[in-house]
Design an enzyme around this catalytic site. Sequence first.
Site, PDB file in Angstrom:
ATOM      1  N   HIS A  79      23.210 -35.209  -9.653  1.00 26.90           N
ATOM      2  CA  HIS A  79      24.375 -34.630 -10.333  1.00 26.90           C
ATOM      3  C   HIS A  79      25.008 -35.581 -11.345  1.00 26.90           C
ATOM      4  CE1 HIS A  79      23.713 -31.779  -7.283  1.00 26.90           C
ATOM      5  NE2 HIS A  79      24.409 -32.343  -6.318  1.00 26.90           N
ATOM      6  N   ASP A 126      19.943 -27.925 -10.205  1.00 32.38           N
ATOM      7  CA  ASP A 126      20.974 -28.936  -9.963  1.00 32.38           C
ATOM      8  C   ASP A 126      22.286 -28.190 -10.133  1.00 32.38           C
ATOM      9  OD1 ASP A 126      23.004 -30.899 -10.292  1.00 32.38           O
ATOM     10  OD2 ASP A 126      21.468 -32.393 -10.765  1.00 32.38           O
ATOM     11  N   HIS A 127      22.951 -27.891  -9.013  1.00 31.02           N
ATOM     12  CA  HIS A 127      24.043 -26.922  -9.116  1.00 31.02           C
ATOM     13  C   HIS A 127      25.227 -27.445  -9.916  1.00 31.02           C
ATOM     14  CE1 HIS A 127      26.515 -28.721  -5.976  1.00 31.02           C
ATOM     15  NE2 HIS A 127      25.423 -28.900  -5.293  1.00 31.02           N
TER      16      HIS A 127
END
Lengths: 507, 428
Positions: A257, A194-195
């Site tokens: 996010h 999950d950047h």
Amino acid sequence: MAAVLTNPLRVGLRQERVIPPQCLVIFGASGDLTHRKLIPALFELYRQRRLPSEFAVLGCARRPWSDDDFRSRMAEAMADQIGDDHQAWAGFCAGLFYEPADLSDPASIVKLGERLERLDRERATRGNRTFYLSVSPSFYGSGTRALAAAGLLADSERSRVVIEKPFGTDYASAQALNKVVQACAKENQIFRIDHYLGKETVQNILVLRFANTIFEPIWNRNYISNVQITAAETVGVEERAGYYETSGALRDMVQNHLTQILALTAMEPPGRFDAEAIRNEKAKVLQAARLANESEPWTCCVRGQYSAGGSSARPIPGYRQEAGVDPNSTTETYVATKLFVDNWRWQGVPFYIRTGKRLPKRLSEVVLTFREAPVHLFDAAGGAPTPNQLILRIQPDEGADIRFEVKAPGSGMRSRPVDMAFSYDESFGEPSDEGYVRLLADAMLGDPTLFTRSDEVEAAWRLYTPVLQLMAESPWQLPVHPYEARTWGPAAADGLLADDNLAWRRP
Amino acid sequence: MAAQLTLQAPTALPPSEVPDYLDRLWQEGIQHSNGAATFTLMVYEGSWLQQQLIRTGRVAGPLTGLLEPSVIAAAKQAVTDLGLPLSTAVMDQRLAWQLGQQSGEGAAEDQRGQFVDAAISAHMPRRLVTLAPTLDAQRPLESLVAAYCPLPEEGGGGAACGDVVVLRGGRDALATSLPMVNGLIAPGLPCWVWWNSSLDEAPDLLEQLAPAQRRLVVDSSLGQPRRCIDLLVARIAAGQAVNDLNWLRLRSWRESLAMVFDPPARRNALEHVVQLDIDVEGDHPLKGLLLAAWIADRLGWQLQESYTVEESGIGAAFLRPDGAAVQLRLMPVPVGSPKIHPGALVGLRLICAPENRPPLCVILCSESGGCMRLEAGGMASMELAEEVVPLPNESEEQELARLLSGGHDTTNPLLAAAAPIAARLLPH
């Protein structure tokens, strides 16, 4: 962050964790992500001397490229980043290899295994392998199965799989995908990326909360009246219409996010700083979270879609006019929702989450608004004293602000709010690593702290199941409100807070 | 934490039979494996201090080669008992030499090479060769061999297996074993040579053990400063990957100094440094010189001259890129409780005089030592930035393990740039 003069004494000091000898295998190596994010991140790690000499990147895709083809394509795509540093690129490039491979063809994966054996010997990579699945989500399950069938995941200490988002499209599909990958590999081998968690400021939520004593005592329902989490984008759907049409804002941003940020903001302190302790607490808080009204989700969730806006000189097309978008699309580009976390710490405190495209500003932030002072002793410049706020700015202008009342200059005793600001730029002056640099390094180090565990993913999907069901079964109950491009979303989203006598923070 | 690496007692073999024995062992395979594809680690394990402490009855055995708390405590006691200056560090070779002048017949089991720190064994060396010189210089060569695999719960299976070779004897006997030792290096895998002893010792042996293609780990705080720095410079110039534990121990000082100048508002001051003072423990200046050299390199100063100050101090003059002068002064200071290695840093003072702004004085102090000398005099009108540098709490073995965890076949460019400057700073 703004470009600033590098601190000459800082150069070379980011070497605290050197990645062990390793072969990183990228499936989907001919795709955008490889040359836009992954190879640049690896090159940055190489320049920081965080990659060991015993390192190899094996690009894999169906195209019949050679090692040299792959190297020259990467060099071409990264010309700007390489600049004059041809020596560094030459050193890095010597570790780039390519193998034509098809995840749906078992024979091809067996052949890949043989190539990896050879690379292990040639590059002394000690059998450490990270498989990065930068492929269509439909291949996550079958790809992991193919790797396991070829025995490439058998060594749970030395092999791991990195899976990009989206991990499933709802609770049931996420559960099914978890079952498949967990049948192929142990949980500690699976790195769901999950950047957002790669962002320095997101990680700073943990440090701010758990390395200081001044915040934690007031970080609860006794002092906090509500929490707002915002991720606003100014851009539209750009070239992602194909994907976005099937996902929408809820699946693209909120379930992953923003829910991760919610978890970091609301979790209990872990007993120690290790991956499992942190992920246990994140999973627990997500399991305690729920929509404000699960039986009538339309009362706590607002969807929107941007329509045309801008000026006559610079018109902005509406979502339905974007290339690749269905002219009658009902995909949401904006979501606002209200949640509660049913635990001792947060009972009754609303968490408002919103995200949208084509909003007036690009920013992500967490705003904790504290309860009002019990007695108003002073006149306030704004009529009533502004509640204290702690604002964690995730991007841009990374930092944190505390808003509190002070005496307004003058002979009276009127109060007015001011901000006490911490800015990453002013304190550190160094650009942070790009999120992928951190996350790739962590995956290769085998550190899953910043990756989502299966129970977290499932809890996050389960949280939004009532909304997803409504969207699938009776979408008219959750209409997609149009909002003009470059405005703060549909008016109905303001109504979500107005019911509680609150308003969204205007950043 | 230390761990016994070998799971069974090593087999004693005549040295000439070792290569064949190992070949046979791996041809047959262990757990269907022909060994971990990791690296060869060769260690020259002098352990003279421990050997002398055991011989003089100051510590009990076994002789492990690790710098255990009991060894450190006994060494500190010996400094007092032998009337050495209180600033004498535990690893100062003069201490081992003085102990060598004392009588004693103590003995203990020699487990060097078999008793390896868990941090190192966790990296599964494919082959760990230990050269263990004995106090008895005439002692003939003995060799011990053992294969090992991690326990099943540690994972890795057969692919993590390796072997251990210990060669023990007088230094001459060890020298005769070198052709055989060189043949033991696993082909195609990186080879590290850790010279875990003084650099004054056995230069021919070091030369043969560590040719340029092998990655060398040394400690430039052990040995005469001139010999140590010249060796670093020569090896780096020859293209060898050189890792200096003395340099690595500077990490917290470099980090603390960099941190002071992280806020962009302070960056300009770095271009206007006028004075650098460094205090070190005892009379081994190399660590302080490496720090000064690193600062000079990073800030683009050109060394003009270096000279001796007040008998044992070092002074130097640099020119900044803008042509202004910078003065360096490195002074030894007596301390009552020195750290383990000679020449540890006590404090650093950096004075900057930016134009049209008040001068900035940065003082870094060792957590244990303080730096009253640097805090004295003439700073009332300056902006003061003072930091306490935390003591590193890692052992040599942990530092080495960090290197082994992801090594490089080139020297760290910052060390490569700093070492030649440090060599020029050290007066002849």
